[in-house]
Design an enzyme around this catalytic site. Structure first.
Site, PDB file in Angstrom:
ATOM      1  N   GLY A 118       0.519  -1.053   1.122  1.00 21.36           N
ATOM      2  CA  GLY A 118       0.336  -0.458   2.454  1.00 21.36           C
ATOM      3  C   GLY A 118       1.694  -0.393   3.115  1.00 21.36           C
TER       4      GLY A 118
ATOM      5  N   SER B 114       2.941  -2.811  -4.751  1.00 21.62           N
ATOM      6  CA  SER B 114       3.654  -2.044  -3.731  1.00 21.62           C
ATOM      7  C   SER B 114       4.193  -2.962  -2.615  1.00 21.62           C
ATOM      8  CB  SER B 114       2.724  -0.943  -3.224  1.00 21.62           C
ATOM      9  OG  SER B 114       3.398  -0.012  -2.431  1.00 21.62           O
ATOM     10  N   ALA B 115       3.692  -2.900  -1.405  1.00 26.93           N
ATOM     11  CA  ALA B 115       4.179  -3.798  -0.344  1.00 26.93           C
ATOM     12  C   ALA B 115       4.046  -5.263  -0.766  1.00 26.93           C
ATOM     13  CB  ALA B 115       3.418  -3.549   0.959  1.00 26.93           C
TER      14      ALA B 115
ATOM     15  N   HIS C  66       7.539   2.095  -6.142  1.00 22.94           N
ATOM     16  CA  HIS C  66       7.374   3.565  -6.213  1.00 22.94           C
ATOM     17  C   HIS C  66       8.727   4.243  -6.436  1.00 22.94           C
ATOM     18  CE1 HIS C  66       3.238   3.218  -4.631  1.00 22.94           C
ATOM     19  NE2 HIS C  66       3.719   2.399  -3.717  1.00 22.94           N
TER      20      HIS C  66
ATOM     21  N   GLU D 282       6.365   3.894 -10.820  1.00 18.38           N
ATOM     22  CA  GLU D 282       4.910   3.724 -10.846  1.00 18.38           C
ATOM     23  C   GLU D 282       4.443   3.630 -12.299  1.00 18.38           C
ATOM     24  OE1 GLU D 282       3.415   7.056  -8.618  1.00 18.38           O
ATOM     25  OE2 GLU D 282       3.876   6.102  -6.701  1.00 18.38           O
TER      26      GLU D 282
END
Lengths: 239, 239
Positions: free
Chosen positions: A93, A125-126, A162, A197
């Site tokens: 997020g 991700s985050a 990413h 990714e």
């Protein structure tokens, strides 16, 4: 640095044309063996999802390995939730939103200690960006202001999730990812790993690049190094 | 809000296959008529350029209109430099780096006052991001930490420079620009204008969209609005 870690640090939760966490199922079956309940930290709120909505997505993504997923917000005491967790998953997020809430709940140090005791950890991700010393190589917008950019430091280098190789045919004049990371190194010494990714780090005794793709290793004042899958990252040579 | 402003707020300094500021020459000839010396604020340091290097680029880009460009770092007193400036140009680069230095030099309020007296102002990219109430819709990496994200507020809405419409064929799972701005509106009420490269705002009595491209207007809890060139932005309806 402790060597008790048992972490999967993934660039993304979801691959194109695939479902949430699907490409990590083999790894997660290993990470979560013997785990009955996973503590989910939904603070990063992708697209502003509520904690409940996001936790339901995490539960759905982990159904295949027959674990119960419980959001940290469902506990009356966040610290106790972490202390008692069998495994921890921090979803993606907005990294600023995630880090601000980790500071507000005052659980960053506890989370680090718990990870260094060997508690299985999944970050996407985050949730992967926060594993380095700082969140300063996030791609996210500063939509809220955390009190500090310092994060877990479970890795001796920063993550850029990413990661995208610049499109040489692009006519866009905004900075490429590589330019941004080079600008980071004008002001900071910490090495940065650009994870595409589909790539993840498997962190146990060693830190190993997994998946089928190359990763990009940026150090201050040095040319970018391309790392092939199964590269082992040296704990020490990260500056 | 004062109506004495005389600003060009551009998404980018440079278009693909064109030289620095070239596409803005007609506008800048008007903005800088009667100006002999432009004060350049090079704090955003694109690619980590030194202040001298960056100021030389700005000078080169403004040669066509026969003005002398002087970097703010060449003055012994930054406040006096702003007070005496005939015109001010804040160049692009990293918005966090720019804003941190503006706070360290304690010149944000002075800069705002000077702009509101009608001093000609040119902003490109990061120099445009700072014209809104906050820098929180920048695309840049948080490579340094400014004490605050609040910026000039010479516009009643935020800018997203280098705005990109999402590529519907992309297989990348990182957030689109539109998703990021929608996440901003989960936590903030300020409207956001996505300015594509080649667009600029002409700010005098009114705020007018210039260039040949559409811009994208984001408000909390409302659908995105597409603004055609020559759209006039209402000072009031920005939330």
């Amino acid at each position: 640095m402790s060597f008790m870690r048992n972490m999967i640090i993934a660039s993304t939760s979801t691959l194109y044309n695939s479902s949430y966490l699907a490409y990590l199922q083999t790894e997660l079956t290993k990470l979560l063996k013997n785990v009955k309940e996973v503590l989910f930290i939904p603070y990063a709120r992708p697209s502003g999802l509520s904690y409940d909505e996001y936790t339901a997505i995490a539960q759905e993504g982990l159904l295949f390995c027959d674990v119960k997923v419980k959001g940290i917000h469902e506990f009356s005491n966040a610290k106790e939730a972490i202390n008692k967790a069998q495994a921890i998953f921090v979803g993606g997020g907005n990294t600023f939103v995630l880090v601000k809430e980790l500071y507000e709940q005052a659980i960053l140090e506890l989370l680090k200690a718990k990870i260094e005791q060997g508690t299985p950890y999944l970050g996407t991700s985050a949730g992967s960006n926060i594993c380095g010393p700082t969140m300063q190589t996030t791609n996210d917008m500063p939509i809220v202001k955390p009190p500090s950019f310092e994060t877990l430091g479970c890795l001796p280098f920063n993550i850029n999730a990413h990661f995208l190789v610049a499109d040489k045919n692009s006519t866009h004049k905004g900075e490429t990812r590589e330019t941004r990371i080079k600008e980071f190194h004008v002001y900071n010494n910490t090495a940065v790993l650009g994870l595409q990714e589909g790539s993840w780090l498997d962190v146990k005794e060693a830190i190993v690049l997994k998946g089928n793709l190359d990763a990009y290793w940026f150090q201050k004042n040095k040319p970018v190094k391309i790392c092939t899958p199964n590269t082992v990252f040296d704990e020490v040579a990260s500056e």
